[in-house]
Design an enzyme around this catalytic site. Sequence first.
Site, PDB file in Angstrom:
ATOM      1  N   GLY A  27      38.337  41.102  45.138  1.00 25.81           N
ATOM      2  CA  GLY A  27      37.007  41.312  44.572  1.00 25.81           C
ATOM      3  C   GLY A  27      36.226  40.023  44.522  1.00 25.81           C
ATOM      4  O   GLY A  27      36.807  38.926  44.462  1.00 25.81           O
ATOM      5  N   GLN A  65      29.790  34.103  42.133  1.00 25.62           N
ATOM      6  CA  GLN A  65      30.876  33.270  42.668  1.00 25.62           C
ATOM      7  C   GLN A  65      30.481  32.570  43.962  1.00 25.62           C
ATOM      8  O   GLN A  65      31.167  31.644  44.393  1.00 25.62           O
ATOM      9  CB  GLN A  65      32.140  34.113  42.900  1.00 25.62           C
ATOM     10  CG  GLN A  65      32.801  34.561  41.598  1.00 25.62           C
ATOM     11  CD  GLN A  65      34.063  35.342  41.861  1.00 25.62           C
ATOM     12  OE1 GLN A  65      34.009  36.537  42.123  1.00 25.62           O
ATOM     13  NE2 GLN A  65      35.204  34.681  41.825  1.00 25.62           N
ATOM     14  N   CYS A  96      41.755  34.473  39.669  1.00 30.36           N
ATOM     15  CA  CYS A  96      40.339  34.494  40.033  1.00 30.36           C
ATOM     16  C   CYS A  96      40.107  33.480  41.141  1.00 30.36           C
ATOM     17  O   CYS A  96      40.602  32.354  41.067  1.00 30.36           O
ATOM     18  CB  CYS A  96      39.498  34.137  38.810  1.00 30.36           C
ATOM     19  SG  CYS A  96      37.725  34.083  39.129  1.00 30.36           S
ATOM     20  N   LEU A  97      39.341  33.895  42.143  1.00 29.26           N
ATOM     21  CA  LEU A  97      39.037  32.981  43.246  1.00 29.26           C
ATOM     22  C   LEU A  97      38.301  31.736  42.752  1.00 29.26           C
ATOM     23  O   LEU A  97      38.323  30.701  43.407  1.00 29.26           O
ATOM     24  CB  LEU A  97      38.191  33.693  44.314  1.00 29.26           C
ATOM     25  CG  LEU A  97      38.920  34.805  45.085  1.00 29.26           C
ATOM     26  CD1 LEU A  97      37.926  35.625  45.899  1.00 29.26           C
ATOM     27  CD2 LEU A  97      39.990  34.219  45.987  1.00 29.26           C
ATOM     28  N   HIS A 124      36.841  42.823  35.743  1.00 26.18           N
ATOM     29  CA  HIS A 124      36.824  41.404  36.103  1.00 26.18           C
ATOM     30  C   HIS A 124      35.510  41.028  36.778  1.00 26.18           C
ATOM     31  O   HIS A 124      34.873  40.027  36.424  1.00 26.18           O
ATOM     32  CB  HIS A 124      38.016  41.119  37.026  1.00 26.18           C
ATOM     33  CG  HIS A 124      38.155  39.684  37.430  1.00 26.18           C
ATOM     34  ND1 HIS A 124      39.233  38.906  37.074  1.00 26.18           N
ATOM     35  CD2 HIS A 124      37.349  38.873  38.173  1.00 26.18           C
ATOM     36  CE1 HIS A 124      39.077  37.689  37.568  1.00 26.18           C
ATOM     37  NE2 HIS A 124      37.955  37.644  38.248  1.00 26.18           N
ATOM     38  N   GLU A 125      35.089  41.855  37.750  1.00 26.90           N
ATOM     39  CA  GLU A 125      33.875  41.508  38.508  1.00 26.90           C
ATOM     40  C   GLU A 125      32.609  41.691  37.670  1.00 26.90           C
ATOM     41  O   GLU A 125      31.687  40.876  37.752  1.00 26.90           O
ATOM     42  CB  GLU A 125      33.791  42.346  39.789  1.00 26.90           C
ATOM     43  CG  GLU A 125      34.948  42.178  40.753  1.00 26.90           C
ATOM     44  CD  GLU A 125      35.310  40.743  41.068  1.00 26.90           C
ATOM     45  OE1 GLU A 125      34.457  39.847  40.961  1.00 26.90           O
ATOM     46  OE2 GLU A 125      36.489  40.508  41.404  1.00 26.90           O
ATOM     47  N   HIS A 161      32.001  38.820  35.526  1.00 26.90           N
ATOM     48  CA  HIS A 161      31.363  37.684  36.214  1.00 26.90           C
ATOM     49  C   HIS A 161      29.834  37.766  36.127  1.00 26.90           C
ATOM     50  O   HIS A 161      29.153  36.742  36.055  1.00 26.90           O
ATOM     51  CB  HIS A 161      31.765  37.652  37.691  1.00 26.90           C
ATOM     52  CG  HIS A 161      33.037  36.900  37.970  1.00 26.90           C
ATOM     53  ND1 HIS A 161      33.230  35.589  37.622  1.00 26.90           N
ATOM     54  CD2 HIS A 161      34.185  37.288  38.604  1.00 26.90           C
ATOM     55  CE1 HIS A 161      34.445  35.196  38.029  1.00 26.90           C
ATOM     56  NE2 HIS A 161      35.046  36.212  38.609  1.00 26.90           N
TER      57      HIS A 161
HETATM   58 ZN    ZN Z   1      36.928  36.203  39.385  1.00 26.92          ZN
END
Ligand code: ZN
Length: 156
Positions: A46, A51, A88-89, A130-131, A134
Amino acid sequence: MAIRQIVVEGDEILTKVCRPVEKFDQRLADLLDDMWETLRDADGVGLAAPQIGILRRAVIIDIGEGPIELINPEFLEQSGEQNLQEGCLSCPGDWGITSRPAYVKVRAQNREGEFFELEATELLAVACCHEIDHLNGILFKEHLVKDSNPQERELF
Ligand code: ZN
């Protein structure tokens, strides 16, 4: 399409509340296509627009069951609790077990601006939470219940 640089924790972009997407135009389609290329390159499940430095309410998710695009997503329902491991990226190397709803129902728009609803459980529910977090400047660490020593690792 282009791979964009992923913003990492410490950049204040990740703490901002994103604005709604208002124009469902080629620019949005290009953004989403870039997000997909970036997500695939990073081998994640995701990605949210902030991000890659874009403060708009757009996220993409693919947990291996096909691509999902959520524009201006809102929770209609949340219930239960589950504890999965998250990474998380934007937080390389950090992992932990979080507390999330076991079930969510989300209303969102697609890239053409059409509204739809999505029901999710298990990993997909976690990915949605999670997304969407963000988009509100929240990182998964705010939901940690304990650190983990992971076998299975998914990156959002
Ligand atoms: Zn993330």
